[in-house]
Design a protein around this motif. Sequence first.
Motif, short mmCIF file in Angstrom:
data_model
loop_
_atom_site.label_atom_id
_atom_site.label_comp_id
_atom_site.label_asym_id
_atom_site.label_seq_id
_atom_site.Cartn_x
_atom_site.Cartn_y
_atom_site.Cartn_z
N ILE A 1 0.84 -1.20 0.00
CA ILE A 1 0.00 0.00 0.00
C ILE A 1 0.88 1.25 0.00
N GLY A 2 0.71 2.07 -1.04
CA GLY A 2 1.50 3.29 -1.20
C GLY A 2 2.52 3.11 -2.30
N VAL A 3 2.08 3.37 -3.54
CA VAL A 3 2.96 3.10 -4.69
C VAL A 3 3.79 4.34 -5.03
N GLY A 4 4.60 4.77 -4.05
CA GLY A 4 5.54 5.88 -4.28
C GLY A 4 6.86 5.31 -4.78
N ARG B 1 -1.70 6.11 -10.55
CA ARG B 1 -1.01 6.78 -11.65
C ARG B 1 -0.60 5.80 -12.75
N ASP B 2 -0.26 4.56 -12.35
CA ASP B 2 0.05 3.52 -13.34
C ASP B 2 -0.87 2.35 -13.05
N LYS B 3 -1.37 1.72 -14.10
CA LYS B 3 -2.30 0.60 -13.89
C LYS B 3 -1.59 -0.62 -13.33
N THR B 4 -0.34 -0.82 -13.77
CA THR B 4 0.44 -1.96 -13.27
C THR B 4 1.87 -1.48 -13.01
#
Length: 227
Positions: free
Chosen positions: A110-113, A141-144
Amino acid sequence: MPGPKNPNSEDSTPESEHQELSGDRKIPAAVIKRLSLYTRALQNLERNKVEKVSSTELAKELGLNSAQVRKDLAYFGQFGVPGFGYPVGELRKKLKHILGTDRKINVALIGVGHLGKALLSYGGFNRQGFRMRWAFDIEVRDKTIGAEKVPVYNISELEQVVRRENIELVILTVPAEAAQGIADRVVGAGVSAILNFVPKRIQTPPHVKVHYVDLAIEMESLSFYLR
Ligand code: ATP
């Protein structure tokens, strides 16, 4: 509402902290941590078709002493044959069973930084028996992410996906101010293991195990030796 403070949540768990493993045997947490190291060393040996290994060889490989290795492994039964060593395959299987990594564990991040993306792109977790196939962010921001194409879900779907996919372990890489709220939500959805990269303590109920990884603190303690 955060639950009561969890006394089992530690970053560097002291040797004196014991954990219930099976029946009435108490295993020091530090031994549990070393089991992962043993398992990895045994995996390498098995890959190289080595069938037997002595405590001295295992110790050398891992930078431990052989008495420590024998003492650790003795917690889990009689493996070694004196003068002959440990059976590599059998010991690896047994240790994986004890660690619970002889089955796939579903993991969400959790948290795709920056940090989250780097962890999602790392293939090592999947090789060690974890299925890291879910990511969440407040802003998709990005699907994958990465070569494995891990899908990113909106955080609003958290509880629904965690329950549906039987996600058991969660990695937190959100900003500090979001950590407690997210921890409460994942615990509410049934997660009882959290790997927290956020440099902030979180409150969880006693049945939830939280491990902390603070890379800046690790570097800071290394910097001490550079003085
Ligand atoms: P890092 O600390 O990993 O370098 P960063 O600087 O790229 O990250 P941060 O502000 O730390 O960004 O946020 C990490 C990620 O967490 C971001 O992608 C952000 O959108 C996401 N995030 C922030 N708040 C929440 C929240 N409440 N729930 C889910 N994700 C969140």
